[in-house]
Design an enzyme around this catalytic site. Structure first.
Site, PDB file in Angstrom:
ATOM      1  N   GLU A 183       3.891  60.189  68.614  1.00  0.00           N
ATOM      2  CA  GLU A 183       4.349  58.840  68.306  1.00  0.00           C
ATOM      3  C   GLU A 183       4.751  58.619  66.847  1.00  0.00           C
ATOM      4  O   GLU A 183       5.645  57.843  66.572  1.00  0.00           O
ATOM      5  CB  GLU A 183       3.257  57.830  68.696  1.00  0.00           C
ATOM      6  CG  GLU A 183       2.948  57.781  70.184  1.00  0.00           C
ATOM      7  CD  GLU A 183       4.137  57.329  71.011  1.00  0.00           C
ATOM      8  OE1 GLU A 183       4.775  56.329  70.638  1.00  0.00           O
ATOM      9  OE2 GLU A 183       4.435  57.984  72.034  1.00  0.00           O
ATOM     10  N   SER A 465     -26.497  35.865 115.551  1.00  0.00           N
ATOM     11  CA  SER A 465     -27.946  36.010 115.699  1.00  0.00           C
ATOM     12  C   SER A 465     -28.662  36.344 114.400  1.00  0.00           C
ATOM     13  O   SER A 465     -29.899  36.302 114.348  1.00  0.00           O
ATOM     14  CB  SER A 465     -28.260  37.088 116.743  1.00  0.00           C
ATOM     15  OG  SER A 465     -27.875  36.649 118.023  1.00  0.00           O
TER      16      SER A 465
END
Length: 778
Positions: A183, A465
């Site tokens: 870079e 249930s």
């Protein structure tokens, strides 16, 4: 004679001094105007951008994140753990491997590890057969020690971003060199802009008739990301250069480099952007940034130009090519040798499995923490200071929950494939400490990347249930009330088809299996989840009593006292149901859920007080219902947990509506498992074959982690156990054909004995479980 007039020679008029100097004056004046204008422009832009930089510096260039931590990592004797596993854990806790006495360092010793925690204490750990055999703190033997909590995630002020801030000193040398080579190799030499690089980029751009190559330095890239927009226009480029030059006069190179590595975009994970190398190291490699290797560093640097186009999970070949190009640049610029380059190029692409994001980042849990936090702290204030949020999450159990979802999902998918059922249902799991309400683990779906919808906290579904224990709790609470009805576990009902009348409405529930067992007591009715018997029970005590107990247990005020409420015909989230269940292992006390222990800033600490416990039912009642639910696991609809090898004392209840539910618990751990489709389609599997396998997989892992004590449930002194005749509920005698042991609140146990058992009914209270995979009901 007249003379002709003589001609006089006249010289052309000469320019005066003032006439000669006019162009010079104009030129000088123009030059002065240009200089003054330029100076004014420079001063204007310098003042403007300098003010911008100064303002940002005062506010803080660092993007604040609220860091979210798990609970402290516990080391204990007998813990199932290997030396490599502990070393990996220490690296995630930002420990460094070195022989020193500095805090957060560790070294290998024979058969173990020696570490120095953040308080400077020396901890020795010795292993034997993948188990912690010995622990010492500063030379003294100990049973248990807590290490630092692990950073699991962060919240960013700019929505949709994940970031783990790292300092320059944490960056490995190979990563720094990779960034510089790819870079900005002259970063530490220029003053914010690199004229040679700009010239080279301009030439390349002209040759390619466009913007083919960038000439931006790291400083410029950071300025573009933080101060400006990414548009490619001359105005923006001019602003970028000005701000970069000014920024370089305010900060040193290390500070700017640190800001750059924490602001770089490195991909996407689900709805979140991966910002910074600290976050990328965790997500791609499950590592602390300081532990990145050369090929890993080169890979992250290589994907900077287009992280999504070079996503290593989706496009591994492209990502490897980018990595190799970064390695070539490193060798070309003298940062690594040719042998290092070749070795790194030959290294395999070893990424952390993408699915593991569901547990090591705990994304569903983190989203829930953020939601809870927003109710306590203004979101804008949250990012004006650096917050540290300490939560209840146990990272080992979070991984166990994720693996249970994955393992159970494979079994469920296989079962549905046999039934030619289209689609894969969602699965959700949450674990609580029932004594405190602390949420220890949470997985809200099979893949956070595919769906961020948290079924644990947001899916309102009928529990079926799984709600029945609250009906039985309301019934067994009647001995403590003034009402005429007094229910004990020996109470019997006839289980056969029946139509109930409620006002002008008729209600005809059916047992899920289609089978009916005749005369049954409460234990048999709950063990086999008999619907008709349960509605009989609710009718006996009054539906209002059922709703009253349910509301006290934290359920919605929208519950209505109808017959169907006894069978869970209302909507609830899995977390609400799990919270309600805390009344059973807690001997009648409700512990509301919590996820945050404390919140810290540099200036203050906010301690999150535990919610006040609420007494819902008597301890004796809770003990009786828990005992009934133990039988559900031992020989009822939850028997699959025993078949799969979970043998610790436990209780729980299944539920099958369109979904599959199982809520089960030991004295020190409560877990809810839910399976269903988001569109509420019927999964066509009973809970025994859907939720129970998921629950069992989780609880077995919790046992292996030595996080379950294995103790039995506490029995209050006011509870007595007697032998009874199950067909009559009377005390057993020598004439009774069938004898069972049952618990009673002292004073409610039968006092007279039966003469004989002549019912002719065969009770299944012995060790005769239902057929595997075919529970008698839901």
């Amino acid at each position: 004679m007249n003379k002709a007039p003589s001609k006089q020679l006249t010289r052309p008029p000469t320019k005066t001094k003032s006439t000669r100097s006019l162009p010079v004056r104009i030129l000088l004046l123009s030059l002065v105007v240009v200089i003054v204008a330029s100076t004014c422009a420079v001063l204007y832009f310098y003042s403007k951008f300098s003010l911008l930089v100064e303002t940002r510096l005062r506010e803080g260039l660092q993007q604040y994140t609220a860091e979210i931590y798990a609970r402290p990592y516990a080391l204990a004797l007998g813990k199932s753990l290997t030396r490599p596993q502990l070393a990996e854990r220490l690296r995630r806790l930002a420990y460094m491997e070195r022989s020193s006495h500095a805090p957060r360092t560790f070294r290998y010793i024979p058969d173990g590890l020696e570490l120095v925690n953040e308080r400077g204490q020396k901890v020795g750990v010795v292993f034997k057969k993948d188990t912690v055999k010995a622990l010492a703190l500063d030379g003294q033997s100990i049973q248990h020690v807590d290490l630092e909590p692990e950073l699991i995630s962060s919240l960013s002020s700019a929505g949709g971003k994940k970031r783990k801030y790292v300092s320059y000193d944490e960056l490995p040398d190979v990563l720094i060199k990779a960034i510089l080579a790819a870079e900005d190799k002259r970063f530490f030499d220029h003053s914010g802009i690199d004229l040679w690089r700009i010239l080279k980029a301009t030439i390349v751009d002209l040759r390619n008739n466009g913007m083919a190559q960038g000439g931006s330095t790291l400083t410029q890239q950071y300025v573009k990301n933080v101060f400006l927009t990414p548009e490619k226009r001359f105005k923006r480029k001019f602003q970028e250069i000005c701000i970069s030059l000014i920024l370089e006069t305010r900060l040193n190179k290390r500070q700017i480099f640190e800001l750059y590595v924490n602001e770089t975009y490195l991909g996407q994970r689900g709805p979140y952007s991966i910002i910074g190398f600290g976050q990328a190291a965790a997500l791609y490699f499950h590592k602390n940034v300081r532990d990145l290797t050369l090929p890993e560093s080169a890979l992250l640097v290589g994907i900077i130009p287009a992280p999504n186009r070079f996503n290593p999970y989706r496009y591994p070949d492209k990502a490897v090519k980018q990595r190799n190009q970064a390695l070539d640049l490193m060798e070309e610029n003298g940062f690594i040798t040719i042998n290092q380059r070749l070795a790194a190029k030959n290294a395999p692409l070893t990424l952390q499995p993408e699915a593991t994001y569901n547990y090591f980042e705990a994304p569903y849990f983190v989203d829930y923490v953020e939601d809870q936090l927003s109710q306590r702290v203004n979101r804008e204030d949250l990012f004006k200071k650096k917050f540290r949020i300490y939560t209840t999450l146990n990272t080992d159990l979070q991984q166990a929950a994720f693996e249970a979802v994955r393992e159970g999902g494979a079994e469920i998918d296989k079962a549905l494939a046999r039934h030619k059922h289209i689609g894969k249902p969602q699965i959700a799991v949450a674990a609580l400490d029932p004594r405190t309400g602390e949420i220890l683990a949470m997985v809200g779906g099979r893949s956070y990347g595919q769906s961020q919808y948290n079924r644990i906290t947001a899916a309102h579904r009928q529990p079926g249930s799984a709600f029945k224990p609250f009906v039985y709790a309301a019934a067994l609470e009647t001995p403590f009330t003034d009402g005429p009805v007094k229910i004990t576990p020996a109470k019997t009902y006839v289980d056969e088809p029946f139509t109930f009348t409620f006002g002008r409405t008729l209600y005809s529930p059916k047992n899920f299996s289609g089978k009916y067992l005749g005369l049954v007591n409460l234990r048999e009715a709950l063990t086999h989840s008999l619907n008709v018997a349960t509605v009989h029970l609710a009718e006996d005590i009054g539906y209002d009593q059922v709703v009253r107990v349910a509301r006290q247990a934290g359920f919605s005020d929208n519950l209505r006292p109808y017959p169907s409420v006894a069978l869970g015909a209302f909507e609830v989230t899995p977390l609400e149901l799990a919270q309600g269940y805390t009344i059973f292992p807690n001997l009648g006390t409700l512990c509301r859920t919590r996820v945050i222990h404390r919140v810290e800033t540099a200036a203050e600490t906010y301690t999150e007080n535990a919610p006040k416990p609420v007494s819902v039912i008597h301890p004796e009642t809770a003990c009786l219902v828990t005992s009934l639910m133990q039988t559900v696991l031992d020989r009822g609809t939850g028997y699959g947990a025993r078949q799969r090898g979970f043998n610790l004392p436990a209780a729980g209840k299944t539920g099958t509506s369109n979904d599959g539910w199982f809520v089960g618990f030991t004295p020190d751990m409560l877990c809810v498992a839910w399976v269903g489709f988001d569109d509420n389609r019927d999964i066509n599997l009973v809970a025994a074959n859907s939720a129970v396998p998921v629950w069992t997989a989780f609880m077995k892992r919790a046992r292996e982690l030595a996080l379950l004590g294995g103790a039995d449930f506490i029995k209050p002194a006011n509870v007595v156990t007697v032998d009874i005749d199950p067909s009559t509920g009377l005390l057993a005698s020598s004439r009774c054909v069938k004898v069972t042991s049952e618990n009673f609140i002292r004073g409610t146990e039968p006092t007279s004995a039966c003469l004989e058992n002549h019912s002719g009914i065969v009770f299944t209270s012995g060790p005769n479980p239902p057929e595997a995979g075919k529970p008698t009901s839901h």
